[in-house]
Design an enzyme around this catalytic site. Structure first.
Site, PDB file in Angstrom:
ATOM      1  N   ASP A  36      16.592  10.479 -33.448  1.00  0.00           N
ATOM      2  CA  ASP A  36      16.293   9.342 -34.324  1.00  0.00           C
ATOM      3  C   ASP A  36      15.124   9.638 -35.277  1.00  0.00           C
ATOM      4  O   ASP A  36      14.091  10.162 -34.850  1.00  0.00           O
ATOM      5  CB  ASP A  36      15.960   8.126 -33.435  1.00  0.00           C
ATOM      6  CG  ASP A  36      16.015   6.824 -34.214  1.00  0.00           C
ATOM      7  OD1 ASP A  36      15.595   6.792 -35.379  1.00  0.00           O
ATOM      8  OD2 ASP A  36      16.472   5.827 -33.618  1.00  0.00           O
ATOM      9  N   THR A  72      18.231   2.315 -37.996  1.00  0.00           N
ATOM     10  CA  THR A  72      18.884   3.003 -36.878  1.00  0.00           C
ATOM     11  C   THR A  72      20.313   2.529 -36.608  1.00  0.00           C
ATOM     12  O   THR A  72      21.248   3.335 -36.555  1.00  0.00           O
ATOM     13  CB  THR A  72      18.041   2.799 -35.606  1.00  0.00           C
ATOM     14  OG1 THR A  72      16.755   3.353 -35.846  1.00  0.00           O
ATOM     15  CG2 THR A  72      18.664   3.478 -34.399  1.00  0.00           C
ATOM     16  N   TYR A 155      21.501   1.539 -22.624  1.00  0.00           N
ATOM     17  CA  TYR A 155      20.209   1.915 -23.194  1.00  0.00           C
ATOM     18  C   TYR A 155      19.059   1.745 -22.203  1.00  0.00           C
ATOM     19  O   TYR A 155      18.872   0.679 -21.625  1.00  0.00           O
ATOM     20  CB  TYR A 155      19.922   1.107 -24.462  1.00  0.00           C
ATOM     21  CG  TYR A 155      18.685   1.620 -25.150  1.00  0.00           C
ATOM     22  CD1 TYR A 155      18.658   2.907 -25.662  1.00  0.00           C
ATOM     23  CD2 TYR A 155      17.535   0.847 -25.248  1.00  0.00           C
ATOM     24  CE1 TYR A 155      17.517   3.426 -26.265  1.00  0.00           C
ATOM     25  CE2 TYR A 155      16.390   1.355 -25.852  1.00  0.00           C
ATOM     26  CZ  TYR A 155      16.393   2.644 -26.362  1.00  0.00           C
ATOM     27  OH  TYR A 155      15.271   3.152 -26.944  1.00  0.00           O
ATOM     28  N   ASP A 192      11.497   9.342 -34.277  1.00  0.00           N
ATOM     29  CA  ASP A 192      11.329   8.018 -34.903  1.00  0.00           C
ATOM     30  C   ASP A 192      10.120   7.263 -34.334  1.00  0.00           C
ATOM     31  O   ASP A 192       9.300   6.730 -35.083  1.00  0.00           O
ATOM     32  CB  ASP A 192      12.604   7.199 -34.680  1.00  0.00           C
ATOM     33  CG  ASP A 192      12.499   5.794 -35.230  1.00  0.00           C
ATOM     34  OD1 ASP A 192      12.627   5.627 -36.458  1.00  0.00           O
ATOM     35  OD2 ASP A 192      12.280   4.857 -34.445  1.00  0.00           O
ATOM     36  N   HIS A 196       6.820   6.122 -36.612  1.00  0.00           N
ATOM     37  CA  HIS A 196       6.321   4.755 -36.843  1.00  0.00           C
ATOM     38  C   HIS A 196       4.850   4.645 -36.449  1.00  0.00           C
ATOM     39  O   HIS A 196       4.051   4.013 -37.126  1.00  0.00           O
ATOM     40  CB  HIS A 196       7.096   3.748 -35.988  1.00  0.00           C
ATOM     41  CG  HIS A 196       8.474   3.457 -36.498  1.00  0.00           C
ATOM     42  ND1 HIS A 196       8.707   2.895 -37.720  1.00  0.00           N
ATOM     43  CD2 HIS A 196       9.700   3.638 -35.928  1.00  0.00           C
ATOM     44  CE1 HIS A 196      10.013   2.742 -37.893  1.00  0.00           C
ATOM     45  NE2 HIS A 196      10.641   3.201 -36.817  1.00  0.00           N
ATOM     46  N   ASP A 240      19.629   9.701 -38.131  1.00  0.00           N
ATOM     47  CA  ASP A 240      20.108   8.500 -38.817  1.00  0.00           C
ATOM     48  C   ASP A 240      19.373   8.223 -40.133  1.00  0.00           C
ATOM     49  O   ASP A 240      19.931   7.637 -41.053  1.00  0.00           O
ATOM     50  CB  ASP A 240      19.988   7.285 -37.890  1.00  0.00           C
ATOM     51  CG  ASP A 240      18.632   7.190 -37.208  1.00  0.00           C
ATOM     52  OD1 ASP A 240      17.818   8.129 -37.324  1.00  0.00           O
ATOM     53  OD2 ASP A 240      18.381   6.166 -36.551  1.00  0.00           O
ATOM     54  N   HIS A 241      18.118   8.633 -40.230  1.00  0.00           N
ATOM     55  CA  HIS A 241      17.305   8.333 -41.417  1.00  0.00           C
ATOM     56  C   HIS A 241      16.019   9.128 -41.342  1.00  0.00           C
ATOM     57  O   HIS A 241      15.728   9.757 -40.312  1.00  0.00           O
ATOM     58  CB  HIS A 241      16.974   6.834 -41.486  1.00  0.00           C
ATOM     59  CG  HIS A 241      16.373   6.329 -40.208  1.00  0.00           C
ATOM     60  ND1 HIS A 241      15.088   6.630 -39.836  1.00  0.00           N
ATOM     61  CD2 HIS A 241      16.898   5.595 -39.198  1.00  0.00           C
ATOM     62  CE1 HIS A 241      14.850   6.091 -38.657  1.00  0.00           C
ATOM     63  NE2 HIS A 241      15.923   5.468 -38.237  1.00  0.00           N
ATOM     64  N   HIS A 340      11.063   2.985 -42.309  1.00  0.00           N
ATOM     65  CA  HIS A 340      12.312   3.368 -42.991  1.00  0.00           C
ATOM     66  C   HIS A 340      13.161   2.122 -43.129  1.00  0.00           C
ATOM     67  O   HIS A 340      12.828   1.080 -42.569  1.00  0.00           O
ATOM     68  CB  HIS A 340      13.046   4.443 -42.169  1.00  0.00           C
ATOM     69  CG  HIS A 340      13.279   4.021 -40.745  1.00  0.00           C
ATOM     70  ND1 HIS A 340      14.398   3.330 -40.351  1.00  0.00           N
ATOM     71  CD2 HIS A 340      12.506   4.149 -39.632  1.00  0.00           C
ATOM     72  CE1 HIS A 340      14.307   3.080 -39.051  1.00  0.00           C
ATOM     73  NE2 HIS A 340      13.158   3.562 -38.593  1.00  0.00           N
TER      74      HIS A 340
HETATM   75  P1  AMP Z   1      14.390   1.043 -35.895  1.00  0.00           P
HETATM   76  O1  AMP Z   1      13.359   2.104 -35.917  1.00  0.00           O
HETATM   77  O2  AMP Z   1      13.823  -0.294 -36.204  1.00  0.00           O
HETATM   78  O3  AMP Z   1      15.561   1.331 -36.749  1.00  0.00           O
HETATM   79  O4  AMP Z   1      14.891   0.938 -34.389  1.00  0.00           O
HETATM   80  C1  AMP Z   1      14.934   2.073 -33.608  1.00  0.00           C
HETATM   81  C2  AMP Z   1      14.621   1.721 -32.204  1.00  0.00           C
HETATM   82  O5  AMP Z   1      15.729   1.095 -31.599  1.00  0.00           O
HETATM   83  C3  AMP Z   1      14.335   2.935 -31.377  1.00  0.00           C
HETATM   84  O6  AMP Z   1      12.974   3.204 -31.332  1.00  0.00           O
HETATM   85  C4  AMP Z   1      14.857   2.594 -30.024  1.00  0.00           C
HETATM   86  O7  AMP Z   1      13.788   2.278 -29.168  1.00  0.00           O
HETATM   87  C5  AMP Z   1      15.698   1.370 -30.212  1.00  0.00           C
HETATM   88  N1  AMP Z   1      17.063   1.591 -29.755  1.00  0.00           N
HETATM   89  C6  AMP Z   1      17.816   2.672 -29.986  1.00  0.00           C
HETATM   90  N2  AMP Z   1      19.030   2.537 -29.417  1.00  0.00           N
HETATM   91  C7  AMP Z   1      19.035   1.350 -28.816  1.00  0.00           C
HETATM   92  C8  AMP Z   1      19.996   0.640 -28.061  1.00  0.00           C
HETATM   93  N3  AMP Z   1      21.218   1.158 -27.818  1.00  0.00           N
HETATM   94  N4  AMP Z   1      19.659  -0.565 -27.606  1.00  0.00           N
HETATM   95  C9  AMP Z   1      18.459  -1.087 -27.879  1.00  0.00           C
HETATM   96  N5  AMP Z   1      17.494  -0.465 -28.570  1.00  0.00           N
HETATM   97  C10 AMP Z   1      17.773   0.737 -29.038  1.00  0.00           C
HETATM   98 ZN    ZN Z   2      16.443   5.329 -36.339  1.00  0.00          ZN
HETATM   99 ZN    ZN Z   3      12.616   3.556 -36.626  1.00  0.00          ZN
END
Ligand code: AMP
Ligand code: ZN
Ligand code: ZN
Length: 459
Positions: A36, A72, A155, A192, A196, A240-241, A340
């Site tokens: 990620d 994500t 998860y 990721d 952050h 993903d990004h 992101h």
């Molecule tokens: P974001 O950075 O806001 O796009 O979200 C990414 C975060 O989503 C990651 O740091 C993970 O902790 C969380 N994440 C990833 N996969 C899952 C999942 N299947 N269910 C819940 N949270 C997740």
């Molecule tokens: Zn991500």
């Molecule tokens: Zn993120």
């Protein structure tokens, strides 16, 4: 004679059995791994010896153009469906359906309603008779089209990379009687989380976490080698990004522009989704003039290139912050040092792709690919009929060992080179023949004019 017939029959049986065996084995298994938030230029900024080993033996796509919004969940679903977010329906980390009044959040995401506009590859591949597996990939613990992957892990961020990997390799190996998993998807939270927390410009912190990520890739290589899966498995390592550096000086406060009573907030930053509570045009006008580093769009005016309009879960107004800017409702507190979600045309938002295994070329590089093209590539590798999607195999085809692709810049270079050589030769040739024509002619005086009009001296 009888012996000959018997031998022929036996040969036939053996050939048929061998043919059945290959048909059952089918194409090599495919393992898709996502780290990620792995921004493409981390590859240039930090040493990653294990990842480098993979792409020197395979293919490196230097930048993958991902989908808007560069978050994500939308992007992980695009990778396994080949669809833009407006088509697969996972549009953001927070969504709202105005008909059922349901809310989606990444920690409350298991209602199939949100996911059923598309079908991920781990479900589609079941129809080809394959077993599939998914470890914590967004959507993998949701029942989509009434099914899940054959094996999945829900998860749980506490599960180590090694434990996740062990599950995948065990599924791929099978139990000796039944064939193993043909397609598996594996998710890991870094870099990721650290991006952050520390911001992508923090070289020390990012260097440490990327070393851990590369160690995990080293684990993956040795695990595949130890289990005998190496060499007969196609591996895709991607993300993903990317990640942009944020700062407290780059905050956009919504409360400075309009009172929160005027709207209902669905998602906040860097892409804000909101529903106006009062006159939508008046709310839009205020937001449109709110900040020079934030663009407001009425849903109908969202640019085509973002592929982010035709969906009932896209709210009437969205606000997009410029790179590195953070939208908050009030206050001066910066929530994250890196973020992101921004416009997917920004290179800081792009991840990369590494492909290695029996189906791929070795030591090959391409500069760009669309992330929606990864799905048709995976379907091709698995001989699975792709569902309708926004991707194409045109560029990705060149990554395959079985394909011959013209290197366009090289071809142009060659053609220009050959034309240049021909022109030089022609000019030289002309110059030489001109010199010959105009230079001194040593035997001129000896030449006898062949003049037909010459009269005989004597008649
Ligand atoms: P974001 O950075 O806001 O796009 O979200 C990414 C975060 O989503 C990651 O740091 C993970 O902790 C969380 N994440 C990833 N996969 C899952 C999942 N299947 N269910 C819940 N949270 C997740
Ligand atoms: Zn991500
Ligand atoms: Zn993120």
């Amino acid at each position: 004679m009888l012996l000959k017939i018997l031998l022929g029959f036996l040969c036939g049986v053996v050939a048929l059995a061998a043919e059945n065996d290959t048909a059952q084995q089918g194409p090599p298994a495919l393992l898709l791994v996502s780290f990620d938030g792995f921004r493409a230029d981390y590859l240039k900024r930090f040493p990653m010896p294990n990842l480098k080993l993979l792409y020197t033996q395979g293919v490196l796509v230097e930048q993958l153009t991902n989908v808007f919004i560069t978050k994500t969940f939308p992007n992980h679903y695009s990778l396994v469906t080949g669809l833009y977010a407006e088509s697969h329906g996972i549009l953001a980390s927070n969504m709202y359906d105005p008909v059922s009044h349901k809310h989606f959040h990444i920690n409350n995401d298991t209602d199939p309603m949100w996911w059923n506009k598309a079908q991920p590859l781990w479900v589609t591949a079941l129809d080809s008779g394959y077993k599939t597996g998914a470890v914590m990939w967004p959507g993998s613990d949701v029942i989509i089209s009434n099914r899940t992957a054959t094996h999945f892990m829900s998860y749980n961020p506490a599960v180590t990379f090694q434990q996740r990997l062990r599950n995948v390799t065990n599924w791929m190996l099978g139990d000796g009687k039944e064939p193993g998993v043909k397609f598996a998807a594996l998710y890991w939270e870094e870099p990721d989380r650290s991006g952050h927390l520390f911001g992508p410009d923090n070289t020390t912190a990012m260097g440490e976490v990327l070393k851990e990520v590369d160690d995990n890739i080293g684990l993956l290589i040795s695990e595949l080698k130890e289990t005998g899966l190496w060499g007969r498995t196609n591996i895709l390592i991607t993300s993903d990004h990317g990640m942009a550096q944020c700062s407290a000086e780059r905050l956009i406060r919504l409360d400075g522009c309009l009172h929160p009573d005027n709207y209902t907030l669905i998602d906040l930053s860097p892409v804000t989704a909101l529903i106006p509570n009062k006159d939508p045009e008046a709310v839009f006008t205020l937001l449109n003039e709110c900040h020079p580093h934030m663009t407001a769009y009425l849903k109908k005016a969202i640019p085509d290139r973002l592929h982010y309009r035709n969906n009932e879960w896209i709210q009437p107004i969205i606000l997009i912050a410029d790179e590195g800017w953070t939208i908050v409702q009030r206050g001066n507190k910066l929530p994250r040092l890196g973020d992101h979600g921004y416009d997917n045309s920004l290179s800081s938002m792009h991840p990369f792709l590494v492909a290695a295994g029996p189906s791929f070329r070795q030591g090959y590089r391409i500069s760009r690919l669309e992330s929606v093209d990864v799905y048709p590539l995976m379907c091709h590798l698995l001989s699975v009929n792709p569902r309708p999607n926004n991707g194409t195999l045109t560029q990705a085809r060149c990554m395959l060992a079985a394909e011959t692709c013209w290197d366009v810049p090289l071809m142009i270079g060659l053609v220009v080179g050959v034309l240049l050589m021909l022109s030089i030769i022609t000019v030289l040739f002309r110059a030489l023949s001109q010199r010959r024509a105009s230079g001194p002619r040593p035997f001129q005086r000896l030449q006898v004019d062949d003049d037909d009009d010459d009269d005989p001296l004597l008649e």
